[in-house]
Design a protein around this motif. Sequence first.
Motif, PDB file in Angstrom:
ATOM      1  N   GLY A 283       0.781  -1.232   0.000  1.00 48.90           N
ATOM      2  CA  GLY A 283       0.000   0.000   0.000  1.00 48.90           C
ATOM      3  C   GLY A 283       0.811   1.280   0.000  1.00 48.90           C
ATOM      4  O   GLY A 283       0.255   2.362   0.190  1.00 48.90           O
ATOM      5  N   ILE A 284       2.122   1.162  -0.231  1.00 50.95           N
ATOM      6  CA  ILE A 284       3.013   2.331  -0.243  1.00 50.95           C
ATOM      7  C   ILE A 284       3.614   2.499  -1.638  1.00 50.95           C
ATOM      8  O   ILE A 284       4.099   1.526  -2.237  1.00 50.95           O
ATOM      9  CB  ILE A 284       4.163   2.164   0.777  1.00 50.95           C
ATOM     10  CG1 ILE A 284       3.604   1.901   2.181  1.00 50.95           C
ATOM     11  CG2 ILE A 284       5.066   3.390   0.779  1.00 50.95           C
ATOM     12  CD1 ILE A 284       2.796   3.031   2.752  1.00 50.95           C
ATOM     13  N   LEU A 285       3.596   3.718  -2.165  1.00 46.72           N
ATOM     14  CA  LEU A 285       4.302   4.042  -3.405  1.00 46.72           C
ATOM     15  C   LEU A 285       5.774   4.232  -3.076  1.00 46.72           C
ATOM     16  O   LEU A 285       6.120   5.051  -2.207  1.00 46.72           O
ATOM     17  CB  LEU A 285       3.748   5.322  -4.037  1.00 46.72           C
ATOM     18  CG  LEU A 285       2.491   5.201  -4.919  1.00 46.72           C
ATOM     19  CD1 LEU A 285       1.312   4.656  -4.132  1.00 46.72           C
ATOM     20  CD2 LEU A 285       2.140   6.562  -5.537  1.00 46.72           C
ATOM     21  N   VAL A 286       6.641   3.462  -3.735  1.00 45.94           N
ATOM     22  CA  VAL A 286       8.063   3.494  -3.414  1.00 45.94           C
ATOM     23  C   VAL A 286       8.903   3.727  -4.668  1.00 45.94           C
ATOM     24  O   VAL A 286       8.499   3.388  -5.783  1.00 45.94           O
ATOM     25  CB  VAL A 286       8.525   2.206  -2.708  1.00 45.94           C
ATOM     26  CG1 VAL A 286       7.801   2.024  -1.387  1.00 45.94           C
ATOM     27  CG2 VAL A 286       8.305   0.988  -3.600  1.00 45.94           C
ATOM     28  N   ASP A 287      10.075   4.278  -4.454  1.00 44.81           N
ATOM     29  CA  ASP A 287      11.016   4.656  -5.510  1.00 44.81           C
ATOM     30  C   ASP A 287      12.297   3.855  -5.345  1.00 44.81           C
ATOM     31  O   ASP A 287      12.983   3.965  -4.322  1.00 44.81           O
ATOM     32  CB  ASP A 287      11.291   6.164  -5.398  1.00 44.81           C
ATOM     33  CG  ASP A 287      12.395   6.648  -6.334  1.00 44.81           C
ATOM     34  OD1 ASP A 287      12.921   5.857  -7.135  1.00 44.81           O
ATOM     35  OD2 ASP A 287      12.732   7.844  -6.239  1.00 44.81           O
ATOM     36  N   ARG A 288      12.621   3.027  -6.348  1.00 46.46           N
ATOM     37  CA  ARG A 288      13.908   2.342  -6.388  1.00 46.46           C
ATOM     38  C   ARG A 288      14.711   2.801  -7.604  1.00 46.46           C
ATOM     39  O   ARG A 288      15.566   2.070  -8.104  1.00 46.46           O
ATOM     40  CB  ARG A 288      13.717   0.821  -6.444  1.00 46.46           C
ATOM     41  CG  ARG A 288      13.209   0.213  -5.146  1.00 46.46           C
ATOM     42  CD  ARG A 288      13.282  -1.303  -5.185  1.00 46.46           C
ATOM     43  NE  ARG A 288      14.665  -1.784  -5.265  1.00 46.46           N
ATOM     44  CZ  ARG A 288      14.996  -3.063  -5.475  1.00 46.46           C
ATOM     45  NH1 ARG A 288      14.037  -3.976  -5.626  1.00 46.46           N
ATOM     46  NH2 ARG A 288      16.263  -3.417  -5.528  1.00 46.46           N
ATOM     47  N   ALA A 289      14.445   4.000  -8.048  1.00 43.61           N
ATOM     48  CA  ALA A 289      15.141   4.540  -9.219  1.00 43.61           C
ATOM     49  C   ALA A 289      16.020   5.721  -8.856  1.00 43.61           C
ATOM     50  O   ALA A 289      17.177   5.797  -9.268  1.00 43.61           O
ATOM     51  CB  ALA A 289      14.122   4.952 -10.280  1.00 43.61           C
ATOM     52  N   PHE A 290      15.482   6.650  -8.078  1.00 46.85           N
ATOM     53  CA  PHE A 290      16.199   7.887  -7.763  1.00 46.85           C
ATOM     54  C   PHE A 290      16.640   7.873  -6.297  1.00 46.85           C
ATOM     55  O   PHE A 290      16.333   8.772  -5.518  1.00 46.85           O
ATOM     56  CB  PHE A 290      15.314   9.088  -8.092  1.00 46.85           C
ATOM     57  CG  PHE A 290      14.886   9.115  -9.533  1.00 46.85           C
ATOM     58  CD1 PHE A 290      15.760   9.528 -10.526  1.00 46.85           C
ATOM     59  CD2 PHE A 290      13.623   8.684  -9.903  1.00 46.85           C
ATOM     60  CE1 PHE A 290      15.376   9.536 -11.862  1.00 46.85           C
ATOM     61  CE2 PHE A 290      13.225   8.670 -11.234  1.00 46.85           C
ATOM     62  CZ  PHE A 290      14.111   9.104 -12.220  1.00 46.85           C
ATOM     63  N   VAL A 291      17.355   6.821  -5.946  1.00 48.64           N
ATOM     64  CA  VAL A 291      17.931   6.659  -4.614  1.00 48.64           C
ATOM     65  C   VAL A 291      19.410   6.336  -4.781  1.00 48.64           C
ATOM     66  O   VAL A 291      19.868   5.953  -5.860  1.00 48.64           O
ATOM     67  CB  VAL A 291      17.231   5.530  -3.821  1.00 48.64           C
ATOM     68  CG1 VAL A 291      15.816   5.940  -3.445  1.00 48.64           C
ATOM     69  CG2 VAL A 291      17.207   4.226  -4.617  1.00 48.64           C
ATOM     70  N   GLU A 292      20.159   6.504  -3.709  1.00 49.32           N
ATOM     71  CA  GLU A 292      21.615   6.357  -3.799  1.00 49.32           C
ATOM     72  C   GLU A 292      22.028   4.946  -4.207  1.00 49.32           C
ATOM     73  O   GLU A 292      22.921   4.764  -5.031  1.00 49.32           O
ATOM     74  CB  GLU A 292      22.257   6.723  -2.455  1.00 49.32           C
ATOM     75  CG  GLU A 292      23.777   6.782  -2.511  1.00 49.32           C
ATOM     76  CD  GLU A 292      24.376   7.301  -1.211  1.00 49.32           C
ATOM     77  OE1 GLU A 292      25.564   7.041  -0.969  1.00 49.32           O
ATOM     78  OE2 GLU A 292      23.640   7.972  -0.450  1.00 49.32           O
ATOM     79  N   ASP A 293      21.380   3.926  -3.624  1.00 51.82           N
ATOM     80  CA  ASP A 293      21.691   2.537  -3.947  1.00 51.82           C
ATOM     81  C   ASP A 293      20.399   1.833  -4.331  1.00 51.82           C
ATOM     82  O   ASP A 293      19.705   1.265  -3.500  1.00 51.82           O
ATOM     83  CB  ASP A 293      22.351   1.836  -2.752  1.00 51.82           C
ATOM     84  CG  ASP A 293      22.735   0.388  -3.064  1.00 51.82           C
ATOM     85  OD1 ASP A 293      22.507  -0.057  -4.214  1.00 51.82           O
ATOM     86  OD2 ASP A 293      23.243  -0.283  -2.149  1.00 51.82           O
ATOM     87  N   ARG A 294      20.041   1.915  -5.623  1.00 47.38           N
ATOM     88  CA  ARG A 294      18.753   1.388  -6.055  1.00 47.38           C
ATOM     89  C   ARG A 294      18.664  -0.138  -5.984  1.00 47.38           C
ATOM     90  O   ARG A 294      17.577  -0.700  -6.085  1.00 47.38           O
ATOM     91  CB  ARG A 294      18.433   1.863  -7.480  1.00 47.38           C
ATOM     92  CG  ARG A 294      19.434   1.501  -8.554  1.00 47.38           C
ATOM     93  CD  ARG A 294      18.988   2.111  -9.874  1.00 47.38           C
ATOM     94  NE  ARG A 294      19.890   1.867 -10.976  1.00 47.38           N
ATOM     95  CZ  ARG A 294      20.911   2.644 -11.315  1.00 47.38           C
ATOM     96  NH1 ARG A 294      21.165   3.741 -10.606  1.00 47.38           N
ATOM     97  NH2 ARG A 294      21.689   2.349 -12.348  1.00 47.38           N
ATOM     98  N   HIS A 295      19.793  -0.824  -5.832  1.00 47.88           N
ATOM     99  CA  HIS A 295      19.763  -2.275  -5.704  1.00 47.88           C
ATOM    100  C   HIS A 295      19.426  -2.703  -4.276  1.00 47.88           C
ATOM    101  O   HIS A 295      18.917  -3.811  -4.065  1.00 47.88           O
ATOM    102  CB  HIS A 295      21.104  -2.867  -6.135  1.00 47.88           C
ATOM    103  CG  HIS A 295      21.392  -2.672  -7.589  1.00 47.88           C
ATOM    104  ND1 HIS A 295      20.846  -3.470  -8.564  1.00 47.88           N
ATOM    105  CD2 HIS A 295      22.153  -1.745  -8.234  1.00 47.88           C
ATOM    106  CE1 HIS A 295      21.265  -3.057  -9.760  1.00 47.88           C
ATOM    107  NE2 HIS A 295      22.054  -2.019  -9.578  1.00 47.88           N
TER     108      HIS A 295
END
Length: 494
Positions: A283-295
Amino acid sequence: MSTREELSGKRVTVAGLGVSGIPAAKVLHGLGAHVTVVNDGDDERARAQAAELADWAAARSASGEGGGGRRAGGISVRLGDGDTLPDGTELIVTAPGWRPDKPLFAAAEKAGVEVWGDVELAWRLRETGSGRAPAPWLAVTGTNGKTTTVRMLAAILEAAGLRTAAVGNIGVSLLDAVLGDEEYDVLAVELSSYQLHWAPSLRAHSAAVLNLAPDHLDWHGSMAAYATDKGRIYEGNEIACVYNVADPATEDLVRGADVVEGCRAIGFTLGTPGPSQLGVVDGILVDRAFVEDRHQQAQELAEVSDVSPPAPHNVANALAAAALARAYGVPASAVRDGLRAFRPDPHRIEKVADVAEVAYVDDSKATNTHAAEASLAAYDPIVWIAGGLAKGAAFDELAARAADRLRAVVLMGADRALIAAALARHAPDVPVVDLDRTDTGAMMAAVREAARLAEPGDTVLLAPACASMDMFANYNKRGEAFAAAVRTLAAERA
């Protein structure tokens, strides 16, 4: 030499009177171009527009305002002659709806004359001349969801304290945005396939294609040509090409785009996102693209409940808007605040009322099968009100996918038989009421039939999957008729 200087004294033909042609003619005249407007129609409205435009140009020229103080002369208008290339034409600026197979454009190609759309004109005129860099464009296209996504994006950018506007195929015209006195930090730009076809030099900061489904094929000629024009939005992108993980055709367009070195492909998904994606977890919108360590890391952006309404396709719109905003460097808190502040336009999956424990929802904007499918996926069980002008669409896939959600269906409009036939093949047990009407009063009858068929807990959904012009002036009028009918029903049962 700047574009503004190049246009001064140039012989420019504007194709089409109307919402884009008249502003383009005025801008070009103001820059000192010699303008001829050609128009297919020669009716009373066109003659009035032509007279008003000619009077405007004559008044400006007489006062010395045309061409930055130079006398640019008047604006010539040719009505009923939209296929002939005027002698001496050096450039055509066309309304986006003019089809590329018109004889006017064949003549232009033979004569070596360039054709720009109003978006191309705005793009080339965006240099302010003040030394300040022009506002970058965050651009959005797709078969469905463009307007909502662009307005969400503008709300997020505003929440970040940026001076912005929703422009293009929505709200403020691009010509007004780039030539007006107001200075913007960044623009949220909605672009149709028509506009993209006539905008060869457009290069956005970042862009998104939300989805691809058959639409406007009579204009483009084929699905391949339609997709190619949509894909133009990615050309020359600087930071991010945003695509829909659930629609591989959008990712294919990214792969085929010629972008600036270092530009990234960023996906959005309603599932758990992988690296370089935005998605949904618990239920949370999350960003794994514009973060320091996307992996290894993910940034929480907002809750699904922050999206209004939280229907699946609208959550996808929010993720696309968030991806473009994050590409521009907007903080996560602004994504949350912008989505909370956003309210959808009327007639886009808009709840009208609850009557006798039945919800009535207006999605009159669902004018094609792709949009209707997204709307139908948001509710269960449904009494579906559908029909109108099919525009060459087929309904078998839509009927098959919606069958398990349907309590009943009420049909009206010119092409309702096509939907009825698809339902008979793929949902034979679903009751179907064929109103056999195309008058505007049919909406009240449709709502009454839907109310008779609905049970407590159901949703009566207007998602026509068709255009409205067989019965109403536009989808707004259709939605207003539905809302009025629901209010009448509520008053009767109060």
